[in-house]
Scaffold this motif. Sequence first.
Motif, short mmCIF file in Angstrom:
data_model
loop_
_atom_site.label_atom_id
_atom_site.label_comp_id
_atom_site.label_asym_id
_atom_site.label_seq_id
_atom_site.Cartn_x
_atom_site.Cartn_y
_atom_site.Cartn_z
N LEU A 51 0.84 -1.21 0.00
CA LEU A 51 0.00 0.00 0.00
C LEU A 51 0.87 1.26 0.00
O LEU A 51 0.64 2.20 -0.78
CB LEU A 51 -0.89 -0.03 1.25
CG LEU A 51 -1.77 1.18 1.51
CD1 LEU A 51 -2.81 1.34 0.42
CD2 LEU A 51 -2.48 1.03 2.87
N VAL A 52 1.90 1.26 0.84
CA VAL A 52 2.80 2.42 0.93
C VAL A 52 3.55 2.60 -0.40
O VAL A 52 3.73 3.72 -0.88
CB VAL A 52 3.78 2.25 2.12
CG1 VAL A 52 4.91 3.26 2.05
CG2 VAL A 52 3.02 2.40 3.44
N ARG A 53 3.94 1.50 -1.01
CA ARG A 53 4.65 1.59 -2.30
C ARG A 53 3.75 2.22 -3.37
O ARG A 53 4.18 3.09 -4.13
CB ARG A 53 5.10 0.19 -2.75
CG ARG A 53 6.35 -0.30 -2.03
CD ARG A 53 6.63 -1.78 -2.30
NE ARG A 53 6.80 -2.11 -3.70
CZ ARG A 53 7.93 -1.89 -4.40
NH1 ARG A 53 8.96 -1.34 -3.81
NH2 ARG A 53 8.01 -2.24 -5.66
N PHE A 54 2.50 1.80 -3.39
CA PHE A 54 1.55 2.39 -4.35
C PHE A 54 1.37 3.89 -4.07
O PHE A 54 1.38 4.70 -5.00
CB PHE A 54 0.18 1.71 -4.23
CG PHE A 54 -0.05 0.60 -5.21
CD1 PHE A 54 0.05 0.82 -6.57
CD2 PHE A 54 -0.39 -0.67 -4.78
CE1 PHE A 54 -0.17 -0.20 -7.48
CE2 PHE A 54 -0.62 -1.70 -5.68
CZ PHE A 54 -0.51 -1.47 -7.04
N ALA A 55 1.15 4.22 -2.81
CA ALA A 55 0.91 5.63 -2.46
C ALA A 55 2.12 6.49 -2.84
O ALA A 55 1.97 7.60 -3.36
CB ALA A 55 0.60 5.76 -0.97
N ALA A 56 3.31 5.96 -2.60
CA ALA A 56 4.53 6.70 -2.93
C ALA A 56 4.66 6.88 -4.45
O ALA A 56 4.97 7.96 -4.94
CB ALA A 56 5.75 5.97 -2.38
#
Lengths: 375, 185
Positions: A47-52
């Motif tokens: 999720l964090v990778r997508f948001a970044a």
Amino acid sequence: MHTRFEHSLGVMQVATLLYDAICQKSAEILKSDLAYNKDGLGRDRQLVRFAALLHDVGHSPFSHGSEDLFPIRPGGKRFKHEDYSVEIIRSELRSAIEEHNLNANYGLDAEDIAALVEGTSKAKQPIFWRDLIDGQMDADRMDYLLRDSYHTGVKYGGFDLSRILTTIRAIRSRDGHSPQLGVSRGGWHAAEGLVLARYFMFTQIYFHKTRVAYDIHLRGALKELLPGGFFPAPSGLGLKSYLKWDDWKVLGLLAGGKGGSHGTRLRTRNHFRRVFDTPEVPTKKDLEIFERVKKKLGRLVVAEEYSTKSWYKTGQPDIPVIDDHNPKDVKPLSKYSSVVRGLKANNQIFLYVSPEKFESADAKVREITSHARSK
Amino acid sequence: MPEANESRLAIFPVLADRSKGGHMGRTALMKYMYLLQTVRGVPLGYHFTLYSYGPFDSDVLSDLSIAEALEAVKTELELYSGGYGYKIRAGRNAKWLERRASKFLNKYSGDIDWVIKKFGAFTSAELELIGTIVYVDQESAGGKKRIGLNQIAKLVHEIKPHFAESKVLQFAQKLEKEKILGAAS
């Protein structure tokens, strides 16, 4: 030259490194204070990778330079590029995210990613990670500082990313509060370096008088090019139409002679000239002189630009520094670093005139400033 | 300085002066500004979004740094067992700034009193919780699907798991009784 796509890949990579370092060093707090288990951390890593990767996908042509041309939303506030990012995630990218084979492992919805980027309650538990996307030690600034420094060729902007990765922690900074991202005591100079890198890049590059002048012309030219002078709102057909406005389209139109008088100035590099600026940290007296100069110049002023930035905010996101041997000993970075403590927010104001009127305007400014100095 | 910015900066020393003891903390300042804008509709122009520490806009702290540089406020760091905090007081140029923004301050003086009276006695951790509850309520109001107090408590607990759902519910009930929930700006 580098692109926002390249930067977005970099932000994803830095965010991943930070995430993994925090999970390794702060497993106990993530479990006890944020109720994480191994599966939850695995899902939220993705999720964090997508948001970044996607946090900047909604930027307009030439990014921040044209943000003043976003329309006003109902309620009176202007849309921001993040509003476009989250709508793109929710609409254009939804199926690419949700229907990808690998997503069977994570069960992520486009809405989960949008909520983390936007900062809404739908993000739930993973909201903790929002500081990695938009915070005092976020992956965005770590990447843009290093990348812009490299591409502009300046010697500013560097900091010790490896040391930050070794020392970053989730920290219980104050009783009764949520944990925050911080560093262990061995990393406070690295955190200090990050703050200073940002200070130098803003004062030397982003707030450079000529770079700021080109923002004025870009904005003016785009106002001519856009139907009605503003970008469409981020919804439905408006979003589809917005997505067609990229750097290449704008450069093509400008090269074709469009963009009005500002377009001409961009093509001929005949930019507005800064005739007066306040100190970076103006005092009460400096602001009074500014007002007198502005009044004296009257209609000669073609643009008034503000370079307002706080290098380090000693409030909620004050970077906590923890003593690994004594976890009760938590102090803010501003307590350790006298340099950071001494940094004051930039509140500089620039006045610009056309190059054709520069000499007469400059003479008027000198009348005021020499008089003020002699007082 | 643009008039709107001056107004935002000028509120800081006034809030500090009217707080108990003539000072306030930085968490309190952030949440006061959020509540003034969101619940009372004071046009401050901030863009608050949600973090694990509640609604937040870094522009509030940028403005605070500018107010400090202008000596309209002064801030002291305080260290204590288990953490640290700040004390913000009016500075020597506070009155100068207040005079420049007098029209704005007069117009919203009652709202400034309101926020201090209603929230001045809460701890910073409680203010983070209150801010989060109001944020979740406002979001549901904005989406035209108002949610009940139990749902608010559940959502806020998911965002801030270190607060028990029952404690969140207690706070939400208190805020509803005070007519603070549902007061869309």
